[in-house]
Design an enzyme around this catalytic site. Structure first.
Site, PDB file in Angstrom:
ATOM      1  N   LYS A   1      37.665  36.220  33.939  1.00  0.00           N
ATOM      2  CA  LYS A   1      37.138  37.553  34.200  1.00  0.00           C
ATOM      3  C   LYS A   1      37.946  38.309  35.239  1.00  0.00           C
ATOM      4  CE  LYS A   1      34.115  40.876  33.941  1.00  0.00           C
ATOM      5  NZ  LYS A   1      34.371  41.796  32.802  1.00  0.00           N
TER       6      LYS A   1
ATOM      7  N   ARG B   1      34.751  33.134  35.863  1.00  0.00           N
ATOM      8  CA  ARG B   1      36.003  33.244  36.601  1.00  0.00           C
ATOM      9  C   ARG B   1      37.025  32.177  36.192  1.00  0.00           C
ATOM     10  NH1 ARG B   1      35.529  36.382  41.153  1.00  0.00           N
ATOM     11  NH2 ARG B   1      37.381  35.421  41.989  1.00  0.00           N
TER      12      ARG B   1
ATOM     13  N   GLU C   1      40.903  39.762  22.534  1.00  0.00           N
ATOM     14  CA  GLU C   1      40.441  38.785  23.519  1.00  0.00           C
ATOM     15  C   GLU C   1      39.250  37.955  23.059  1.00  0.00           C
ATOM     16  OE1 GLU C   1      39.530  40.348  27.444  1.00  0.00           O
ATOM     17  OE2 GLU C   1      38.508  42.069  26.590  1.00  0.00           O
TER      18      GLU C   1
ATOM     19  N   HIS D   1      56.976  55.950  12.689  1.00  0.00           N
ATOM     20  CA  HIS D   1      58.228  55.599  13.377  1.00  0.00           C
ATOM     21  C   HIS D   1      58.443  54.093  13.426  1.00  0.00           C
ATOM     22  CE1 HIS D   1      58.710  59.781  14.449  1.00  0.00           C
ATOM     23  NE2 HIS D   1      57.451  59.794  14.886  1.00  0.00           N
TER      24      HIS D   1
ATOM     25  N   ASN E   1      41.426  29.005  45.374  1.00  0.00           N
ATOM     26  CA  ASN E   1      41.626  30.047  44.364  1.00  0.00           C
ATOM     27  C   ASN E   1      42.829  30.853  44.828  1.00  0.00           C
ATOM     28  OD1 ASN E   1      41.384  32.134  42.510  1.00  0.00           O
ATOM     29  ND2 ASN E   1      39.737  33.158  43.622  1.00  0.00           N
ATOM     30  N   GLY E   2      43.804  31.048  43.935  1.00  0.00           N
ATOM     31  CA  GLY E   2      45.003  31.809  44.317  1.00  0.00           C
ATOM     32  C   GLY E   2      46.249  31.025  43.964  1.00  0.00           C
TER      33      GLY E   2
ATOM     34  N   CYS F   1      39.294  31.334  38.827  1.00  0.00           N
ATOM     35  CA  CYS F   1      38.697  30.217  39.535  1.00  0.00           C
ATOM     36  C   CYS F   1      37.488  30.703  40.322  1.00  0.00           C
ATOM     37  CB  CYS F   1      39.646  29.515  40.498  1.00  0.00           C
ATOM     38  SG  CYS F   1      41.105  28.870  39.713  1.00  0.00           S
TER      39      CYS F   1
ATOM     40  N   GLU G   1      42.581  50.131  23.852  1.00  0.00           N
ATOM     41  CA  GLU G   1      41.471  49.356  24.412  1.00  0.00           C
ATOM     42  C   GLU G   1      40.743  48.592  23.295  1.00  0.00           C
ATOM     43  OE1 GLU G   1      40.202  47.933  26.670  1.00  0.00           O
ATOM     44  OE2 GLU G   1      38.064  47.780  26.319  1.00  0.00           O
TER      45      GLU G   1
ATOM     46  N   LYS H   1      39.955  44.528  23.030  1.00  0.00           N
ATOM     47  CA  LYS H   1      38.632  43.930  22.777  1.00  0.00           C
ATOM     48  C   LYS H   1      38.720  42.958  21.608  1.00  0.00           C
ATOM     49  CE  LYS H   1      36.907  44.472  25.655  1.00  0.00           C
ATOM     50  NZ  LYS H   1      37.353  45.333  26.725  1.00  0.00           N
TER      51      LYS H   1
ATOM     52  N   TRP I   1      40.629  27.881  36.439  1.00  0.00           N
ATOM     53  CA  TRP I   1      41.465  28.558  35.442  1.00  0.00           C
ATOM     54  C   TRP I   1      42.883  28.145  35.799  1.00  0.00           C
ATOM     55  CZ3 TRP I   1      45.512  32.084  35.193  1.00  0.00           C
ATOM     56  CH2 TRP I   1      45.712  32.702  33.955  1.00  0.00           C
TER      57      TRP I   1
HETATM   58  C1  AGP Z   1      38.913  43.511  29.820  1.00  0.00           C
HETATM   59  O1  AGP Z   1      38.210  43.254  28.659  1.00  0.00           O
HETATM   60  C2  AGP Z   1      39.838  42.488  30.217  1.00  0.00           C
HETATM   61  N1  AGP Z   1      39.159  41.258  30.385  1.00  0.00           N
HETATM   62  C3  AGP Z   1      40.862  42.791  31.301  1.00  0.00           C
HETATM   63  O2  AGP Z   1      41.859  43.533  30.687  1.00  0.00           O
HETATM   64  C4  AGP Z   1      40.414  43.527  32.587  1.00  0.00           C
HETATM   65  O3  AGP Z   1      40.036  44.821  32.285  1.00  0.00           O
HETATM   66  C5  AGP Z   1      41.563  43.520  33.608  1.00  0.00           C
HETATM   67  O4  AGP Z   1      41.883  42.212  33.939  1.00  0.00           O
HETATM   68  C6  AGP Z   1      41.251  44.308  34.856  1.00  0.00           C
HETATM   69  O5  AGP Z   1      40.150  43.806  35.535  1.00  0.00           O
HETATM   70  P1  AGP Z   1      39.391  44.633  36.635  1.00  0.00           P
HETATM   71  O6  AGP Z   1      38.764  45.807  35.973  1.00  0.00           O
HETATM   72  O7  AGP Z   1      38.402  43.693  37.204  1.00  0.00           O
HETATM   73  O8  AGP Z   1      40.426  45.069  37.647  1.00  0.00           O
END
Ligand code: AGP
Length: 590
Positions: free
Chosen positions: A585, A28, A475, A491, A102-103, A2, A468, A472, A76
């Site tokens: 984000k 956000r 998402e 395994h 927000n929260g 948010c 990682e 990517k 969000w």
């Molecule tokens: C990264 O591509 C993601 N959007 C997500 O995993 C992100 O890295 C995670 O939410 C942590 O965010 P931060 O680095 O702002 O703490």
């Protein structure tokens, strides 16, 4: 999660300013949005489902008169579906106040029951509306007093902005969710993040937890625990508007990927002896914990391999959400290093709070220097990559890897060698990121855009990079992707491979090379389509993506082509890579 933003000042187009600012915060939250603005002591509300980015400012003229005070929110969803009713701002039956939040209010169910008993009628399913009704209960005592009384009843995390029909101020309060005041001349702003007001001012004041600010001609800060007025320093901001815009690129994600040509050099150019201080802290600590979430969590895991190999040092790593379960081991000699882009991730913040309670030292490796994490820490190592706005982290990831590589070298007493390695790596990235390279990856994206699943394998420090890579791909492309340690395939996961399944093998030119190539042969034997990310080609690869051979900095260069692949897969599958579904984000809820 948010974005919230508000304006009060001499300009007559407050709603327009707020909508423009919210567009800058859309990363956000982007499922619905709304604003509330004042005209001649009346409150006007407009809210709608959809992305604020799609809203044309020219349409605004139809619905607004002159206004010098407005608040807004880009949502969000947490409590309640994505509907116009659940979009913020929220009001009560009498429409005397409007609130954005927000929260998460954790005790909202109990509070709502009591309020309903007292005769309040709810219009939405949100936790936020509870706060509006709580404020209304005491509104006769004035807005400030009513908010203070309401806040006392709240459990959970919040950043709230409230305006009322009768008073010409914006009142904000926070506990656990970010709020920053932008200080202008005869005008002030308050937002979840700086880009919202960067066009107007580069002077900020930070609102900390359990504080309130009354935005009038001059912001007035109040400590909610003591009810005393607090003096705040004005802090200058280095970011500029261009940093926070797409420029010539169609999306922030590709802009931020390409910025990696420069960011590594900026990141390692750390003055002030921060790296040395971190090294001293690690040496003194009885147990160092590296903590992050999502991508940052994978970076922490990669760092544990780097510390082991380069510095011969054991470091504990865990995700922010899991860390509190280790509190039994913490003492006042433990060290927690939080890794984050935003510095606002609720799970990482909770880990820091748990560690702080035990008296641990706190360090953060963080991009947003004004963030809660940075301000909670004893030592801050800034990433210095400028605003990262695409939901998928790219330039912050490689900067975090660079910092942790540097710390590992410094811990081994070889900081200069670490710096040299990273300077060389930055140069190689610059050469690598050319249009031909991107086209080569685009060709691969075309070949595999229709697949249902894909897998990524790596070994040692490149195993977390496989994890990682999968994040990517998931998402932004929405393809089912999973990362594995190459040795683990046999395994269980190898059962997933069938004819044509794309499998990315990250093959570093080091002691792990033969093992990971062996795993790749096993996949090939089951019909897998092998995409090698490696400095050298190999007959086993069906498609080769060349990366420079940069020794211990290999995770940095290996993840970049996969970021590009994820981006182009998203485009080909008609997804918006900057605003993937269900994500935001900054994950400021637990
Ligand atoms: C990264 O591509 C993601 N959007 C997500 O995993 C992100 O890295 C995670 O939410 C942590 O965010 P931060 O680095 O702002 O703490």
């Amino acid at each position: 999660m948010c974005g919230i933003f508000a304006y009060k000042g001499h300009r007559n187009n407050a709603p327009e300013i707020v909508i423009k600012g919210l567009k800058m915060l859309e990363y956000r939250g982007y499922d619905s949005w709304g604003i509330a603005f004042k005209t001649d002591h009346a409150l006007n509300i407009h809210k709608q489902v959809g992305k604020i980015g799609d809203f044309k400012i020219s349409d605004l003229k139809k619905m607004t008169a002159k206004s010098q005070l407005a608040i807004g929110h880009s949502r969000w969803a947490t409590h309640g579906g994505v509907t116009q009713m659940n979009a913020h701002p929220h009001c009560t039956e009498k429409n005397e106040i409007a609130i954005v939040h927000n929260g998460i209010i954790e005790n909202f169910t109990e509070l709502k029951k009591i309020l309903i008993k007292n005769g309040h009628i709810f219009k939405s399913e949100t936790d936020t509306e509870v706060v509006a009704h709580l404020i209304e209960e005491n509104l006769k005592k004035g807005l400030e007093k009513a908010i203070k009384m309401a806040i006392k009843k709240l459990e959970g995390r919040y950043a709230i902005l409230v305006i009322s029909e009768k008073e010409d101020v914006i009142i904000a309060a926070r506990r656990g969710s970010p709020l920053i005041v932008g200080v202008g001349k005869d005008e002030n702003f308050i937002a979840s993040d700086i880009p919202a007001f960067l066009e107007y001012t580069k002077k900020v004041q930070y609102l900390d937890d359990n504080e309130m600010v009354i935005i009038d001609k001059k912001p007035k800060f109040i400590d909610l625990k003591t009810d005393k007025i607090i003096k705040k320093r004005e802090v200058p901001i280095e970011w500029n508007v261009e940093n926070a815009e797409k420029g010539v690129y169609p999306h922030f994600m590709i802009k931020e990927i390409m910025e990696q040509k420069d960011t590594i050099c900026r990141t390692i150019n750390q003055n002030g002896g921060g790296i040395e201080k971190v090294v001293e802290s690690i040496k003194k600590a009885y147990g160092t914990y590296l903590v992050g979430c999502g991508t940052a969590g994978k970076v922490c895991l990669a760092a544990s391999y780097l510390f082991s190999k380069i510095a011969k040092k054991h470091i504990n790593t865990t995700f922010g959400s899991e860390f509190p379960s280790y509190h039994h081991f913490l003492t006042n000699r433990s060290l927690l290093i939080a890794v984050s882009q935003s510095g606002e991730t609720a799970d990482t913040l909770e880990a820091m709070e748990v560690a702080k309670e035990k008296g641990c030292k706190l360090i953060s490796i963080v991009n947003v220097e004004s963030s809660t994490m940075a301000r909670m820490s004893d030592i801050i190592i800034p990433l210095k990559v400028g605003p990262e706005k695409a939901v998928a982290s790219t330039k912050a990831t490689t900067a975090q890897l660079a910092i942790l590589t540097l710390i590992a070298y410094a811990l081994a007493g070889d900081l200069d060698r670490g710096k040299q390695l990273l300077i060389n790596t930055a140069g190689q990235i610059n050469d690598m990121l050319n249009p031909r390279y991107e086209d080569h990856i685009k060709t691969l994206a075309k070949k595999i855009a229709g697949v249902e699943s894909m897998y990524v394998i790596g070994k040692a420090v490149n195993y977390p990079m496989a994890l990682e890579a999968a994040i990517k791909l998931q998402e932004v492309s929405y393809i089912h992707a999973e990362g594995f340690a190459g040795g683990e395939l046999k395994h269980g996961p190898i059962a997933l491979i069938s004819k044509g399944t794309p499998c990315i093998a990250i093959v570093a030119n080091d002691e792990t090379k033969n093992d990971i190539l062996g795993n790749t042969i096993e996949i090939k034997a089951r019909g897998g389509y092998i995409i090698g990310v490696s400095p050298e080609n190999n007959e086993i690869f069906d498609y080769w993506i060349k990366v420079p051979d940069v020794g211990d900095a290999s995770p940095i260069v290996n993840i970049i082509p996969i970021q590009i692949l994820a981006y182009h897969l998203a485009i080909m599958r008609q997804n918006n890579p900057d605003m993937p579904r269900n994500l935001a984000k900054s994950v400021t809820v637990k």
